[in-house]
Every structure is written in C-alpha cells, then in structure tokens.
Design an enzyme around this catalytic site. Structure first.
Site, PDB file in Angstrom:
ATOM      1  N   ARG A 165       0.829  -1.222   0.000  1.00 49.96           N
ATOM      2  CA  ARG A 165       0.000   0.000   0.000  1.00 49.96           C
ATOM      3  C   ARG A 165       0.857   1.264   0.000  1.00 49.96           C
ATOM      4  O   ARG A 165       0.530   2.258   0.646  1.00 49.96           O
ATOM      5  CB  ARG A 165      -0.966   0.035   1.179  1.00 49.96           C
ATOM      6  CG  ARG A 165      -1.736  -1.251   1.402  1.00 49.96           C
ATOM      7  CD  ARG A 165      -2.401  -1.742   0.158  1.00 49.96           C
ATOM      8  NE  ARG A 165      -3.076  -3.028   0.357  1.00 49.96           N
ATOM      9  CZ  ARG A 165      -3.627  -3.706  -0.634  1.00 49.96           C
ATOM     10  NH1 ARG A 165      -3.560  -3.257  -1.881  1.00 49.96           N
ATOM     11  NH2 ARG A 165      -4.245  -4.833  -0.399  1.00 49.96           N
ATOM     12  N   GLU A 291      -5.925 -12.516   7.881  1.00 49.08           N
ATOM     13  CA  GLU A 291      -5.517 -12.544   6.472  1.00 49.08           C
ATOM     14  C   GLU A 291      -4.352 -13.512   6.255  1.00 49.08           C
ATOM     15  O   GLU A 291      -3.318 -13.156   5.703  1.00 49.08           O
ATOM     16  CB  GLU A 291      -5.180 -11.126   5.996  1.00 49.08           C
ATOM     17  CG  GLU A 291      -6.381 -10.190   6.111  1.00 49.08           C
ATOM     18  CD  GLU A 291      -6.157  -8.784   5.554  1.00 49.08           C
ATOM     19  OE1 GLU A 291      -5.017  -8.321   5.553  1.00 49.08           O
ATOM     20  OE2 GLU A 291      -7.156  -8.174   5.120  1.00 49.08           O
ATOM     21  N   ARG A 341     -18.290  -9.019   8.818  1.00 41.74           N
ATOM     22  CA  ARG A 341     -16.905  -8.656   9.111  1.00 41.74           C
ATOM     23  C   ARG A 341     -16.815  -7.488  10.094  1.00 41.74           C
ATOM     24  O   ARG A 341     -15.889  -7.423  10.909  1.00 41.74           O
ATOM     25  CB  ARG A 341     -16.215  -8.317   7.791  1.00 41.74           C
ATOM     26  CG  ARG A 341     -14.871  -7.667   7.955  1.00 41.74           C
ATOM     27  CD  ARG A 341     -14.131  -7.683   6.645  1.00 41.74           C
ATOM     28  NE  ARG A 341     -12.997  -6.797   6.676  1.00 41.74           N
ATOM     29  CZ  ARG A 341     -12.195  -6.565   5.663  1.00 41.74           C
ATOM     30  NH1 ARG A 341     -12.419  -7.172   4.497  1.00 41.74           N
ATOM     31  NH2 ARG A 341     -11.173  -5.754   5.752  1.00 41.74           N
ATOM     32  N   ASP A 370     -12.077  -1.295   7.279  1.00 42.28           N
ATOM     33  CA  ASP A 370     -10.705  -1.151   6.822  1.00 42.28           C
ATOM     34  C   ASP A 370     -10.458   0.190   6.143  1.00 42.28           C
ATOM     35  O   ASP A 370     -10.361   0.246   4.910  1.00 42.28           O
ATOM     36  CB  ASP A 370     -10.388  -2.297   5.844  1.00 42.28           C
ATOM     37  CG  ASP A 370      -8.908  -2.448   5.594  1.00 42.28           C
ATOM     38  OD1 ASP A 370      -8.132  -1.814   6.313  1.00 42.28           O
ATOM     39  OD2 ASP A 370      -8.543  -3.199   4.674  1.00 42.28           O
ATOM     40  N   GLU A 398      -4.757   4.317   1.008  1.00 38.45           N
ATOM     41  CA  GLU A 398      -5.090   3.083   0.282  1.00 38.45           C
ATOM     42  C   GLU A 398      -6.459   3.154  -0.398  1.00 38.45           C
ATOM     43  O   GLU A 398      -6.590   2.891  -1.588  1.00 38.45           O
ATOM     44  CB  GLU A 398      -5.051   1.898   1.248  1.00 38.45           C
ATOM     45  CG  GLU A 398      -5.494   0.598   0.588  1.00 38.45           C
ATOM     46  CD  GLU A 398      -5.395  -0.606   1.520  1.00 38.45           C
ATOM     47  OE1 GLU A 398      -4.942  -0.460   2.663  1.00 38.45           O
ATOM     48  OE2 GLU A 398      -5.771  -1.702   1.071  1.00 38.45           O
TER      49      GLU A 398
HETATM   50  C1  BDP Z   1      -5.622  -3.661   4.563  1.00 35.43           C
HETATM   51  C2  BDP Z   1      -4.640  -3.770   3.467  1.00 35.43           C
HETATM   52  C3  BDP Z   1      -3.690  -4.899   3.629  1.00 35.43           C
HETATM   53  C4  BDP Z   1      -3.119  -4.902   5.021  1.00 35.43           C
HETATM   54  C5  BDP Z   1      -4.228  -4.958   6.015  1.00 35.43           C
HETATM   55  C6  BDP Z   1      -3.768  -4.825   7.452  1.00 35.43           C
HETATM   56  O1  BDP Z   1      -5.336  -3.904   2.250  1.00 35.43           O
HETATM   57  O2  BDP Z   1      -2.694  -4.725   2.659  1.00 35.43           O
HETATM   58  O3  BDP Z   1      -2.258  -5.948   5.203  1.00 35.43           O
HETATM   59  O4  BDP Z   1      -5.099  -3.882   5.821  1.00 35.43           O
HETATM   60  O5  BDP Z   1      -4.027  -3.769   8.043  1.00 35.43           O
HETATM   61  O6  BDP Z   1      -6.036  -2.328   4.566  1.00 35.43           O
HETATM   62  O7  BDP Z   1      -3.192  -5.731   7.996  1.00 35.43           O
END
Ligand code: BDP
Length: 684
Positions: A165, A291, A341, A370, A398
């Site tokens: 990002r 993730e 979520r 997010d 982002e």
């Molecule tokens: C999201 C992003 C991702 C990050 C994630 C995070 O898309 O790339 O790894 O957050 O905060 O916004 O861990």
C-alpha cells in the site's frame, strides 16, 4: 529541493524588520545540557536559522550575558540561572516543553526548556516553525504537553524494497532484500517525524514474510541497530513487526504454541539477543490470525495467550507489544448474511478485556472494516476498559485515492477522535480513551500506516505531505482544528502568498468530502477494484470471500446491520449510539448504507431520495475536481515548477478517476433501479 524539504523549507524570511528582530534573539545558542537529542536540536537550529536569517548562531555551553536562545532541561541549574518557576514546570510531562521569552539586560532571549532532552528538541522545532511563519517571538509563554503518550508510525515496507500500500516509490530502508544504508535520507525522515512530535516507529510490514522474519536474527540486527541509532537521536524508538510463527520460521521448533515452555524460552532468548544490539528497542507489532498470518488460533489458544507470550519475553527489558485487532474471517461465505466482518474485532477482543499483560497494547483500526472513506467508529473504543490500547489510522491513502487523488484526512480523523462512545456517559470521546485519561491505561496513544517512500517529494503527491504533517500535529494536540493544521502546513510548505494560502487551504479542507462525493455512497464502502484498491469496481468484492458487500439489487442497496433483523452490529455500541444507528429515522445520512438496506426511493434527511443523492453527489464530485484543477492552474506562477507539475499531474489523474467513478456508479444504480435522474443529465 523544495519538494524534498516538505514543511522544513527554512526559506529566507522576506519581512526585513522581522529578520532584524529575530536576529537580535537568535544570534547565540546557549546549550546547558548534552545528549545526542540535544545535538539534533542544536543542528536543526543552526541549519534553520542560517537558512531563514542568513546567519549562523554562535554556540556556547555556559550561560551568556547576552540575548540568546537557551536550551536546557528542567533542573536545578536552570531554575537558578533563569528563575524558572518550579510549580509552572511541574505540569510538563516527559515529552513536554516550555518556551519562554525573557528580557536579558534590555535584549530579548528565549528559553527552550524540556522536561527531558526530547522536550528541548520539540521546542526547537516549535520555535523554528514560529519563525518560518513570521510570528512574533518576543513575548512567548508556551507550555506544550503532547496529548498522547505513544505517537507512532507503522511502515509496511518489505525488504525487497516495495511497500505494501505504498504510493510514493520504494522503501527508504530496504532494497533487493538488503538495507539501503541511506543514512542521509533516513536522518531527514527522522527530522520530519520529530518535527511533528512522532516518538515511535516500526520499520517493516505487518505482513512479515520469510525474509523479514529474519530481521530479529544476528545476521540482520546490526543493520536494524544502525537505523535505530539514527531515530534515537531524534527521540524516536524503533520497533519491528514480527512473525508470530518465528520459533518455527527462524528457530528450530515445530510449534509456536504460546503455552509451550520451549516456545516461551525461545522468545525470551530471542528478545534478550535483540536488546544486545538495541538497548532501547521498542518492541513488537503483531498481526496474528488475520488474512492468513499465523497466530495462536492454530493451537487452540486465544489472542491474550498469544500476546502475553511476547509481552512476558519483552517485559524484563521494558519492551512492549502492539497486538493488532484487525482480525476477521477473510474466507467467509457471502451467502451467509449473518457473518458480518464489521463485528469481528469486537467479537474477538471484547471478551478478553483485562486479560492482557501490562506491556501489551491492543491496536485498533479507527473503523470496524478497513480505512474506508467513511465508516463508523470501531465499537471497541469504550468497550475495552482494562486493556492498553492505541488507535490505528492510515495516513497512506489506500482506499482514499492513493496519493493520486487529493484527500486530506485530518477532518476524518478529527471526527473519529471527537466521537462520543458514551462508555461512561456523555463525554466519553475516543480521544479521551486513547489518550489514557478516561481509563488508567499504562500505555495508550495513536499509530498510523505511513504514506512515505523514496520519491523525491516523499509522498508521491506533494499535497499528500499534508497528511503526514497533519497526522503528527493532530495526535500531538487533538484540540487543533483541521483549519489550523492545514494553514500551518500550507504556509510552511509554500510560503505566505495569500492567494496560494487561501486556495490550497480550501482544496485540502474540501478534499475528503469531494472524494466521498464521487466514490462509494452513504457509508457503504468498497465498490473498489479488488487487489490494488484504486478506481471503481462496484461488484468487485460483491461475490468474493472478504466480507465486503453492499447487497444492491433492483429494489435497494446497503447492509442491514441492525439488531432487529440485520447482522446485529449496531448492538455493539453503547445504547445512545446503538439506538441512533438502529433506526432509519436517526441514522446519519452519511452512514445510512452502512447500517441499513433501503429502497432507492428512501428519503434522506436532506429530502433527496437515495438514488437522486447518488446521482447528484457523483455529478458534483467531478465538477469539484475540475474546479480544483482549474484553480491549481491559476497558481502556476507562484509555485516552483516541480511541485506545480507534480500536483497538476495528480489532479489530471484524479479527474480521470472521478469521471470513471461517476459514470460507473451512476450507470450501475440507474440500471439496477430503473429510476432516471430528475435533472435529466446523461447517464449511460
Ligand atoms: C488492509 C490492506 C492490507 C493490510 C491490512 C492490514 O489492504 O494490505 O495488510 O489492511 O491492516 O487495509 O493488515
């Protein structure tokens, strides 16, 4: 150069009488204490004063009987020498400072007094800022205490050199899996950070890949130590993101179970080793069970078990753990509309309140999803009453235009900080929680994802420097207004031409609203291209596993998150807020589609229908971008070519982007709803 120098331009002061006035005070520096941090203050003052006033100050290490800038910590000697009032200075905290003008036998002098050496450095930057802004410095009585204890930036830099990002070039720390050793650049970065009061920094991505797992090995620690040395002289502590599965990844264990004694011993030894290289190492940032990152869930343990494992290892050395609450099921089944979520962070962490060690800090994103252009505030704020916490913002844009589109985020951050959680009745604002005044947390504060890279201007779009500056200034003093912060930044960056100041201020201050106008409507979020997250793709995430849906069909749009018949998310708030969000009548327009699924003909408080609102804001958004671009073009002769062209290019890209968003969004909703635009504008 001016693009590179950000807000520390130190341009010569045009007002001649001011220069004379400043010279009277600034010709001598008297430095009454010594440390690497005070050396940085000295160096900065020499550099700044020479550049602005054309004169290098003389230096002395003993009190002088002449006008001077005096740098001192608050100790017996200064109290005696300068008659500083003990009571007054007692209110300073460790990072606080006082700036006091005083008469010295007919001349004026200025005392920069820190509780510690860090305060002196902050005071030096403050004085330089006043001078660059052409302010009177002869009658100063300033007391400054940062409102937040931890003021941090997180880098998402990978050792390959790319930045997750990142929209401003590559990492300043790493290239091709090696360290850049670009000491000059890193030092300049440290100057910018400390000039706005940042005191903590993590230097690698929260997604820790195999190479970065090695940052805590003997092989790489000397290089980390080199970086930590630079930041240390600017009052900044260095942290690393670590891989939860390190005992397996870089050790020779076959488990990372937090309750396993070998795992515990492994971490203790590892931490001891790190502190041999970096005696004041800050600690770890951990993204676990999120993730696809490893975490304690693998072993049937919870997040408190996981975080406390690391906390226990760091404790003897004074280190701390930032444990991220960005935990959700990224493999969910979109057909199961009960899985929300937005609810995940609260569901995981609320129940663990009070179970974390004293040196563990939960790191909570500002919203439940997010970093969208518009989200409600995370309901974890106010719900965790016995757990250290920091709020996490994203300075990197982002989802807000990736530093191509202009989006000054300070107004958004202010809304978050001012939000009342009602956790202890009225007045339980987010800022009072994260600054540690509402509950007695040992550690608290604010962190954010960095927006800088090795582009000449650091932030891709020169105007995105304002987010970096604004973030630091705001978290130092959350009472500053967006207008004040913007005005400071514009003047420090571009000088005092009133036309430029007025125009750029307006662009910055309106830009968040403008970005929201042409992107996803009414708080619904997403509708963005999957993966890279720039530009519109209305159903890009609609049928995937990420939990990011809007449920639009021919009848209506939005996510029903009510308790009554939706996902139940609104019930995670205290009743005062829960009731507001729960009801269609009281839910604020800008968050309507975050909380409710409504027909396109639903009327907003503004009187417009949802569909007409979508059309109107999208047409308006594009006009606003056209207008900004045209106004920027008017400033051509007043801004140096590099910065002028850089921003103009970005506005050109922003305009293309805005048009694409407008057309896709309008077309999508027109085709789904079948309802024409009342104003009969062209929608394909
Ligand atoms: C999201 C992003 C991702 C990050 C994630 C995070 O898309 O790339 O790894 O957050 O905060 O916004 O861990």
């Amino acid at each position: 150069k001016s693009a590179y120098n950000c807000w520390l331009q130190y341009s010569d002061i045009k007002d001649h009488s001011r220069v004379q006035e400043y010279k009277k005070v600034c010709s001598n520096l008297v430095i009454l204490d010594q440390s690497a941090i005070i050396d940085s203050a000295k160096e900065e003052l020499e550099k700044g004063l020479f550049s602005m006033l054309g004169e290098t100050p003389t230096i002395s290490y003993e009190p002088q009987k002449k006008a001077s800038i005096v740098l001192a910590t608050y100790d017996q000697r200064t109290i005696k020498e300068y008659g500083v009032d003990y009571e007054d200075c007692n209110i300073l905290n460790d990072d606080g400072y006082m700036i006091q003008s005083f008469d010295y036998q007919g001349d004026k002098a200025v005392l920069l007094l820190g509780k510690t050496d860090k305060g002196i450095l902050y005071a030096a930057f403050h004085l330089l800022r006043l001078i660059q802004m052409s302010k009177d410095i002869n009658n100063l009585t300033i007391f400054e205490n940062p409102k937040n204890q931890i003021r941090m930036i997180n880098h998402w830099d990978n050792m390959l050199g790319d930045i997750e990002r990142g929209y401003s070039g590559n990492s300043i720390f790493y290239d091709q899996n090696e360290f850049t050793h670009d000491v000059d650049r890193i030092k300049d970065y440290a100057r910018y950070l400390s000039s706005v009061g940042i005191n903590s920094l993590s230097i690698n991505n929260v997604n820790v890949h195999q190479v970065e797992s090695k940052l805590i090995t003997k092989e790489l620690l000397p290089h980390v130590a080199e970086i930590a040395d630079i930041f240390r002289s600017y009052g900044i502590n260095t942290y690393l993101s670590v891989n939860y599965a390190s005992p397996i990844e870089i050790g020779d264990l076959n488990t990372a179970d937090p309750l396993d004694s070998e795992v515990q011993a492994w971490w203790s030894e590892k931490v001891a080793e790190i502190y041999e290289y970096i005696p004041d190492f800050g600690g770890f940032i951990v993204k676990a069970d999120s993730e696809h990152r490893p975490g304690p869930f693998t072993y049937g343990r919870n997040h408190a078990d996981g975080a406390n494992l690391l906390g226990r290892a760091l404790e003897p050395f004074g280190g701390i753990v930032f444990w991220r609450c960005f935990v959700y099921d990224c493999l969910q089944d979109w057909r199961d509309r009960k899985t929300d979520r937005a609810k995940a962070a609260y569901d995981h962490f609320k129940q663990l309140d009070g179970e974390f060690l004293d040196n563990v800090i939960l790191q909570i994103k500002n919203g439940p999803m997010d970093f969208q252009v518009r989200e409600p505030v995370s309901p974890l704020f106010g719900s965790l009453k016995q757990t250290n916490q920091v709020l996490e913002f994203q300075v990197a844009q982002e989802y807000t235009g990736q530093q191509k589109d202009l989006c000054f985020l300070v107004p958004q951050w202010k809304e978050v900080l001012d939000f009342d959680t009602y956790s202890e009745g009225k007045g339980s604002t987010v800022k009072s929680i994260v600054n540690g005044s509402k509950y007695p947390f040992q550690y608290s504060g604010i962190t954010a994802v960095s927006n800088i890279g090795n582009d000449l201007n650091w932030t891709g779009n020169t105007l995105a420097q304002a987010n970096f500056y604004g973030y630091g200034r705001l978290i130092w003093d959350t009472e500053l207004s967006a207008e004040e912060i913007s005005d400071e930044w514009v003047r420090l960056t571009f000088g005092h031409d009133e036309h430029v100041v007025e125009e750029v201020n307006q662009m910055l201050l309106n830009s968040w609203q403008i970005y929201e106008n042409y992107t996803s409507p009414l708080g619904v979020g997403w509708m963005i291209n999957p993966g890279h997250h720039y530009g519109p793709n209305i159903e890009g995430y609609e049928y995937s596993k990420w939990g990011t849906y809007h449920f639009s069909d021919c009848l209506g749009t939005g996510v029903n998150r009510t308790v009554k018949n939706g996902t139940g998310y609104s019930g995670q708030y205290y009743p005062e807020n829960a009731e507001i969000y729960e009801s269609l009548e009281t839910c604020p327009d800008e968050l309507l589609l975050f909380f409710h699924h409504v027909p396109y003909t639903h009327r907003l408080k503004s009187g417009e229908t949802v569909i007409q609102h979508i059309y109107n804001t999208h047409f308006l958004g594009v006009e606003q971008v056209e207008n900004m671009k045209a106004r920027w073009e008017q400033l051509k002769d007043k801004i140096d070519t590099y910065r002028y062209e850089n921003v103009l290019d970005r506005f050109t890209m922003q305009l293309e982007n805005a048009i694409e968003w407008r057309d896709r969004i309008n077309t999508y909703f027109y085709r789904h709803s079948g309802i024409p635009d009342e104003k009969k504008r062209t929608i394909y």
